[in-house]
Design an enzyme around this catalytic site. Structure first.
Site, short mmCIF file in Angstrom:
data_model
loop_
_atom_site.label_atom_id
_atom_site.label_comp_id
_atom_site.label_asym_id
_atom_site.label_seq_id
_atom_site.Cartn_x
_atom_site.Cartn_y
_atom_site.Cartn_z
N SER A 117 -9.65 -0.92 7.33
CA SER A 117 -9.15 -0.74 5.97
C SER A 117 -8.46 -1.93 5.33
O SER A 117 -8.19 -1.89 4.13
CB SER A 117 -8.21 0.45 5.91
OG SER A 117 -8.95 1.61 5.73
N LYS B 23 0.85 -1.20 0.00
CA LYS B 23 0.00 0.00 0.00
C LYS B 23 0.88 1.25 0.00
O LYS B 23 1.91 1.27 0.67
CB LYS B 23 -0.89 -0.04 1.25
CG LYS B 23 -1.93 1.06 1.34
CD LYS B 23 -2.83 0.83 2.56
CE LYS B 23 -3.89 1.89 2.72
NZ LYS B 23 -4.77 1.61 3.88
N SER C 189 -9.66 1.49 3.04
CA SER C 189 -8.81 2.26 2.16
C SER C 189 -7.75 1.43 1.44
O SER C 189 -7.16 1.89 0.48
CB SER C 189 -8.12 3.38 2.94
OG SER C 189 -7.27 2.82 3.94
N1 GLN Z 1 -13.01 3.61 6.66
C1 GLN Z 1 -12.39 4.09 7.87
C2 GLN Z 1 -12.04 5.55 7.71
O1 GLN Z 1 -12.41 6.09 6.75
C3 GLN Z 1 -11.18 3.26 8.19
C4 GLN Z 1 -9.98 3.65 7.46
C5 GLN Z 1 -8.77 2.82 7.80
O2 GLN Z 1 -8.87 1.76 8.43
N2 GLN Z 1 -7.63 3.32 7.40
O3 GLN Z 1 -11.44 6.16 8.53
#
Ligand code: GLN
Length: 453
Positions: free
Chosen positions: A153, A54, A129
């Site tokens: 994420s 990532k 994400s």
């Molecule tokens: N969807 C969550 C957010 O928008 C989690 C994001 C993540 O785990 N990086 O913060």
């Protein structure tokens, strides 16, 4: 290449095959931002096996954009500890994956470099994400990819793309070299085609690191099965799963998983845990607050693409105005508000107290149960471009957020399909007992889930 485990790939060099596939197929999927090759140790056991990372994890010799315009040209000055360990054993990086900007989002539509398509249905989002990492594994480019998980994420995109996604206990894997979003919640995690590979990779990456004081030693070999079987396992399903007006199809598929577990002899209870109702609210106070502080370093002076303007303040403002996307700005504003002297007691301090209450409650539950089970996501992957409110998106994290707030290990595994769309179930384990979670889930996966593919 798919469905071959890492062990089956030993002694086969598939690096160029992997790059070739990305070149061929990724014009459409857009899960890989850049092919960037960093070769692993030629003498390492795993030499020849490629993986993707990532784009919020630093690897010397690659850029680290965080899916943001503000870091479009940022060159990684050093390599994250977790990646360093994999390179040392021979694995080779073949590129960096697309992501929601600074890991904020759950559809990958918040990347400055365009959305990612879900390889299982190109009209739909891959989740986020770490959507680029999940889509890359589902598209069969690589046997595994690294992601990061602050509120789900790794697990939510794994569920949307039909792969396995694992977030270890907080402190299991070093965060050195992972761009900080919300430091008390962030963990590096693994996306792969099966639980076995997740275990292999995590075993290599884990451990105490002087460069990250929150890491802990963990002595037990994660690749070895413990002496535990499904018929000894006690599972808790939080009642909230049934309150959440879950879509009927999700309910039916989830119940199927529950009855498989019962058939194998597991004891399953539904338990009321009302504290869970507050977890999304607590997360969306704590995560943006920490983010507003962490992201203050991107000011065009130390980091980031500078937008020249007359005077220092104007330069900061135009750099951040042009460099950050809408969701990142929203989070910075929420976080700055939560931390402001007038509101800190009402929001941030209160949220940390509720977080503590949740932690105590889940530890009590996990004294009586081995695992907590939920669907990974209350929804199936939305269409790309579907217009939902920010709150609708935030609520999608209801089942994944609690593990981050409490630091517990958790994993999403694919459990069949609903109208052709992947569906994931989600297990939360005991703190720093990742070996138990992985043993049990691997048994379940090997005995049941594989057959559903
Ligand atoms: N969807 C969550 C957010 O928008 C989690 C994001 C993540 O785990 N990086 O913060």
């Amino acid at each position: 290449m798919i469905y071959l485990t890492i062990d089956e790939l030993l002694d086969k060099n598939t690096i160029s095959q992997s790059i070739h596939m990305i070149e061929e197929r990724d014009k459409e999927i857009n899960s890989v931002l850049r092919i960037e090759k960093v070769e692993g140790n030629k003498k390492g056991k795993y030499y020849g096996i490629p993986f993707l990372v990532k784009d919020n994890i630093l690897i010397k010799g690659t850029k680290t954009t965080n899916g943001s315009k503000i870091l479009e040209n940022y060159e990684s000055p050093y390599t994250a500890t977790a990646v360093e360990k994999l390179l040392e054993l021979g694995f080779s990086v073949v590129g960096k994956t697309n992501m929601d900007e600074f890991a904020m989002g759950n559809t990958n539509e918040h990347s400055a470099f365009g959305p990612v398509k879900n390889p299982r249905d190109l009209s739909r989002v891959p989740g986020g994400s770490s959507g680029g990492s999940a889509a890359s594994v589902a598209a069969e480019y690589v046997p595994f990819a690294l992601g990061s998980d602050t509120g789900g994420s790794v697990r939510q995109p794994a569920s949307f793309c039909g792969v396995v996604g694992y977030k270890p206990s907080y402190g299991m894997i070093s965060r050195y070299g992972l761009t900080a979003f919300s430091s008390s919640l962030d963990q590096i995690g693994v996306l792969a085609n099966n639980v076995k590979d997740v275990r292999t990779v995590t075993q290599i990456m884990k451990g105490k690191d002087e460069k990250d004081p929150t890491t802990m030693d963990h002595k037990i070999d994660l690749t070895k099965d413990l002496d535990m079987d499904l018929n000894q396992v006690r599972i808790c399903i939080p009642k909230i799963v049934y309150n959440k007006n879950l879509n009927e199809e999700i309910k039916v598929q989830f119940e199927k998983a529950v009855s498989y577990l019962k058939q194998k002899g597991a004891k399953v209870d539904i338990v009321d845990i009302p504290e869970l109702e507050y977890s999304v609210a607590v997360y969306y106070i704590i995560a943006p607050s920490e983010a507003s502080s962490n992201l203050s370093r991107f000011d065009g002076v130390r980091y980031g693409t500078r937008k020249e303007s007359s005077g220092l303040n104007k330069m900061y403002r135009s750099t951040r105005e042009e460099g950050f996307g809408i969701e990142v700005k929203r989070r910075i504003m929420m976080g700055t508000f939560n931390l402001s002297s007038l509101y800190i007691d009402q929001y941030f301090s209160k949220a940390t107290k509720v977080r503590r209450i949740l932690k105590n409650k889940l530890s009590t539950i996990l004294n009586n149960y081995d695992l907590i089970l939920t669907p990974t996501s209350p929804v199936l992957p939305p269409k790309i471009g579907e217009k939902l409110t920010p709150l609708d998106y935030y609520l999608m994290d209801i089942f994944t957020i609690p593990a981050n707030l409490v630091g517990l290990p958790a994993i999403s595994i694919p459990f069949g399909n609903i109208n052709g769309l992947p569906f994931g179930i989600h297990f939360i384990g005991k703190y720093m007992k990742d070996e138990e979670l992985l043993t049990i889930v691997n048994r379940f996966y090997e005995q049941t889930v594989k057959g559903l593919k």
